[in-house]
Scaffold this active site. Structure first.
Site, PDB file in Angstrom:
ATOM      1  CG  HIS A 156     -12.502 -41.102  24.541  1.00  0.00           C
ATOM      2  ND1 HIS A 156     -13.251 -39.968  24.340  1.00  0.00           N
ATOM      3  CD2 HIS A 156     -11.819 -41.296  23.384  1.00  0.00           C
ATOM      4  CE1 HIS A 156     -13.043 -39.502  23.126  1.00  0.00           C
ATOM      5  NE2 HIS A 156     -12.165 -40.289  22.515  1.00  0.00           N
ATOM      6  CD  GLU A 157      -8.937 -43.670  22.841  1.00  0.00           C
ATOM      7  OE1 GLU A 157      -9.195 -44.123  21.702  1.00  0.00           O
ATOM      8  OE2 GLU A 157      -8.802 -42.449  23.043  1.00  0.00           O
ATOM      9  CG  HIS A 160     -13.042 -44.346  19.615  1.00  0.00           C
ATOM     10  ND1 HIS A 160     -13.803 -43.627  18.726  1.00  0.00           N
ATOM     11  CD2 HIS A 160     -12.320 -43.436  20.326  1.00  0.00           C
ATOM     12  CE1 HIS A 160     -13.558 -42.335  18.892  1.00  0.00           C
ATOM     13  NE2 HIS A 160     -12.663 -42.195  19.857  1.00  0.00           N
TER      14      HIS A 160
END
Length: 913
Positions: A156-157, A160
């Site tokens: 998920h990170e 980003h």
């Protein structure tokens, strides 16, 4: 390990389109190499943490591989281990890897208890992020029920960080109306769950139904959406990777375009997978046909700092007092900036190289003073940069490997042979910081800092701008604890006439004060110097160096907190004042300012963006006054006020990152960047935690039909943040960039207004729609736009894709304000059905006086909700209390109990489908 180390030699190949990134990450045959995960120096020694990092990456790699349709995996990772941890044979010295270019930082939570994983993102949708933040407890798996397993959150990170996508949940708007229905903000809409409110009192907690706000039709504050633990929906990772069935990113087919989440607001309603597909990574890869190998790891331990100054003493250095200015800046670096325990050497060069000092370890003032005496005093000869670099490598290799060493290279001369040593530089493993002095410094100079991850700076011949001292002042270590680094509190210059005074103040806040130095320089003769501490006591004892034309005073112990005042008087000449300090405590993080441009090259008419990050530890500092001064090679300066409004160049409001666009190009060539930051009274009390770009805090789960709450999200009290005093001053060098393609004056107007990114809409009264946004400018976020175009549609996709064909709102009485002002506009929809339950979508476009148009704004939606009329209240007489038996049966009471129970369960148990 060898293959990993060799990969960083080709870092220069990674630098695309002038993007300014310190990261060493490369994509090689579908595998990500050069990832740096750093353990903060303040983290207590714990070898299991290293294993936790390895486990996270190893398990994340196949998850990433499947989520990206077999395109990407993690190939190798370097783990940076603090210098104070015990040494081991398998720990080797880093090459280009430092804390400053780490992609992931593992640090203790600040404040305590806040273990939220997140990623810093300064730029717009699709632009790479800065850094991922994890805590030791998160990596140990202690927070997996709240955020998800470590490997899933890492992916998920990573999305980003690498692809510039945003979250598909919202902490600010958890619910929205669509077609008259209340929906939880999520992606995809196939995620199911229930609504509920947790009410706690006296140590016990109960679950209550969510209550509806009759004014908006939405659930009242405190209501949470709790996802079902077991689901079949596969998307989306950017909503919540903690859901076991989620293994994909939202695509164009299943993306929830109606949800008011950051991904929709910042990425023009595009799904995360659409943004990923537009990335350079995606465009240069094809799916793999075999399973990828497991990641490999290099364990790198930070060692003592090794730095060699390589200083130009060619004939051109005699121009404009450049050699004296070099001595002033060099003395600041040697006396104050370079850290205790560092090894320092010095080489000077013209057409040949001269070793002025072998490596010396700085253990006391004696070594510092001796090194200052080695600075060059005579300027003659030509310029051979490679000769100087080769000599520096030789100096370092007499004691150490060049791996992880640093070279500070200053030159003012042209040298068309600089590329001849590029391969040697790449192979050396040394980081090279470049300082270009004056307008004629070698044009390829910055390539050396680009390929090694060093800092690139530029100083003009305008002495009053203090550029050379700022460049050397920025060269604190990229490793080690922040408490050891020099922090610049002030940097000013002024050209005086006829015995004028240069007066000012410097704020010393409670987070700094150790090792404080006041440095004053002049161009002709020594000025009168008056310095008073906050109590009004005059400070004497300046050490004067008439040859170098400087004077400095080291404040003993810890400098007093408060306002220090200075007054300098001189005849017609230029004076500068520089103040540096260090943290007052090893446990209280100092307020720091780091600044940068978004790119290291600017191509007219593309705008640049300047950023300044102001934090105390991981806590953002808000309401600061932040100013950037950008100086061109012509000596022209442009002053910009940087803002943290979440508009224009600023991606997120109140995150402590202040931003602004730069469009005022006046020539081709180098530009320098400098930032001033000034704090305000009681700003610490105004610190808040905005939604960070990171994994969602899941409030609880539905298991077997029952709600199981997680612990409440920790709220940060104002009193939890140490140091309420935030009156502070800082200066920071933002490095330099090189502009090209700038036409000769008069420069044409090719800059449109910037995109409006913070449009908000609310229904007020009977069908009135209230719009608010931050005004753009004539040129991005400068000046004043000429007019606004507002259009509406009942189809969000039609408004996005056919904006010019959508219904236009009458804005004849709407006149744009100055950039960065708050705009308010109220209108009633006309010529479009707007009844109860109608969804209406709105977007704004700004137009400048040259008829250049901005991109359309973020699209916002409103849903008309007309609450049903409440039935008239019928007074009910109170029954006579004494005749009631609690065990008696009252006619109808049982039915009422069933109805109330059924109504409560109905409101609590609405499944989303």
């Amino acid at each position: 390990m060898g293959s990993f180390k060799s990969s960083v030699f080709f870092l220069v190949l990674y630098l695309l389109e002038g993007a300014l990134s310190n990261s060493l990450i490369q994509l090689n045959n579908n595998g990500y190499e050069g990832i740096v995960i750093a353990i903060d120096p303040n983290v207590p020694e714990d070898e299991t943490l290293i294993q936790h990092i390895k486990d996270m990456v190893t398990q994340a790699s196949p998850y990433l591989f499947e989520a990206t349709e077999k395109r990407f995996y993690f190939k190798n990772v370097a783990i940076l281990i603090p210098e104070k941890w015990k040494t081991k044979p398998e720990y080797v010295r880093p090459k280009l890897e430092t804390y400053k270019n780490a992609d992931v930082l593992v640090a203790e939570p600040n404040p305590a208890g806040n273990d939220e994983p997140y990623t810093e993102q300064m730029g717009n949708c699709g632009e790479k992020g800065e850094r991922i933040h994890f805590t030791p407890d998160f990596l140990a798996g202690k927070k997996s029920n709240i955020y998800g397993s470590q490997e899933r959150v890492f992916v998920h990170e990573w999305a980003h960080l690498r692809w510039g996508v945003y979250d598909e949940y919202s902490n600010n708007e958890k619910f929205y109306l669509f077609n008259g229905r209340r929906e939880a903000v999520r992606c995809s809409t196939g995620i199911t769950g229930k609504y509920g409110v947790q009410h706690c009192q006296g140590g016990s907690c109960t679950t209550r139904p969510c209550r509806i706000d009759t004014a908006t039709g939405l659930y009242k504050e405190g209501c949470e959406f709790l996802p079902s633990r077991y689901q079949t929906e596969k998307a989306s990772i950017m909503f919540s990777p903690s859901i076991g069935s989620v293994v994909e990113f939202c695509t164009e087919k299943n993306h929830n375009k109606d949800a008011p989440n950051p991904q929709n607001q910042k990425c023009n309603l595009r799904s995360t997978w659409e943004v990923i597909k537009d990335s350079e990574d995606f465009k240069k890869t094809t799916p793999m046909t075999t399973q990828p190998p497991a990641p490999t790891f290099s364990l790198l331990q930070i060692g003592q700092r090794i730095v060699c100054l390589v200083l130009d003493k060619s004939g051109s250095m005699s121009n404009g007092d450049r050699l004296k200015r070099l001595n002033q800046a060099g003395k600041l670096f040697l006396l104050q900036i370079v850290e205790q325990g560092s090894w320092v050497g010095m080489v000077t060069f013209d057409s040949a190289a001269y070793v002025q000092s072998e490596l010396v370890q700085i253990n006391s003032a004696a070594e510092r003073d001796a090194l200052t005496k080695s600075l060059p005093t005579v300027a003659t000869g030509g310029t051979s940069i490679c000769t100087g670099l080769r000599s520096a490598f030789a100096v370092i290799r007499k004691k150490f490997s060049t791996d992880g060493s640093e070279i500070v290279l200053l030159t003012d001369g042209e040298d068309n042979t600089i590329s001849s040593c590029f391969n040697e530089v790449k192979q050396s493993g040394a980081v090279i910081h470049t300082v270009a002095l004056g307008p004629s410094a070698a044009k390829e100079l910055e390539e050396l800092s680009k390929m090694t991850g060093g800092l690139q700076t530029y100083a003009s011949d305008q002495v009053q701008n203090n550029g050379l001292i700022d460049a050397f002042g920025a060269l604190s270590s990229g490793n080690g604890a922040v408490s050891q680094r020099a922090i610049q509190l002030e940097s000013r210059g002024l050209t005086l006439q006829n015995n004028q005074w240069m007066n000012g103040t410097v704020l010393v806040d409670s987070t700094v004060g150790n090792d404080t130095l006041f440095l004053i320089t002049w161009t002709t003769q020594q000025p009168q110097i008056l310095l008073h501490d906050p109590s009004g006591k005059k400070q004497d004892g300046f050490i004067v160096d008439t040859n170098t034309k400087m004077a400095y005073l080291q404040i003993p112990g810890t400098a007093k907190v408060g306002t220090w005042s200075y007054s300098l008087q001189a005849s017609s000449q230029t004076l500068t004042l520089t103040v540096t300090s260090r943290a007052s405590s090893a446990t209280l993080p100092p307020i720091t300012v780091t600044s940068k441009m978004n790119k290291d090259t600017g191509k007219f008419p593309s705008p640049m963006a300047v950023y300044a990050k102001i934090h105390q530890g991981s806590s953002p500092i808000l309401r600061a006054t932040v100013t950037a001064v950008i100086e061109s090679v012509n000596g022209k300066t442009v002053t910009l006020e940087l803002l943290d409004y979440g508009a224009g160049a600023d991606a997120t409001k109140d995150d402590g990152i202040y931003s602004r666009y730069f469009t005022a190009y006046d020539t081709n060539g180098r530009y320098s960047v400098k930032v001033w930051a000034l704090g305000g009274i009681n700003a610490a009390g105004q610190r808040v935690t905005p939604q960070q770009n990171g994994a969602m805090y899941v409030p609880g789960w539905i298991e077997n039909g029952e709600i199981k709450w997680n612990p409440p999200r920790p709220e940060i009290s104002k009193n939890d943040l140490q140091g309420n005093q935030v009156c502070f001053s800082r200066t920071s060098s933002g490095g330099s960039f090189v502009a090209s393609g700038v036409p000769q004056a008069p420069i044409p107007d090719l800059f449109p207004p910037c995109q409006i990114t913070d449009l908000k809409a609310k229904i007020r009264g009977d069908k009135f729609i209230n719009l608010t946004w931050t005004a753009p400018g004539d040129d991005y976020d400068h000046g004043r736009a000429h007019k606004y175009i507002i259009r509406i549609s009942t189809s969000v996709l039609d408004l996005r894709d056919k904006f010019n064909e959508s219904l236009q709102v009458n804005t004849s009485d709407l006149f744009p304000k100055e950039a960065n002002s708050k705009e308010v506009f109220v209108f009633t929809p006309e010529n479009i059905p707007f009844e109860n339950g109608t969804d209406l979508f709105i977007a704004v476009q700004a137009v400048d006086k040259s008829n250049l148009k901005s991109e359309i704004s973020n699209i916002v939606g409103v849903s008309l909700f007309i609450p049903p009329e409440a039935p008239p209240e019928i007074p009910t007489p109170s029954p006579p209390c004494p005749d009631i038996n609690v065990n008696s049966t009252i006619p109808g009471l049982h039915i009422l109990k069933i109805m109330w129970k059924w109504l409560g369960e109905l409101q609590l148990s609405v499944a989303l489908g």
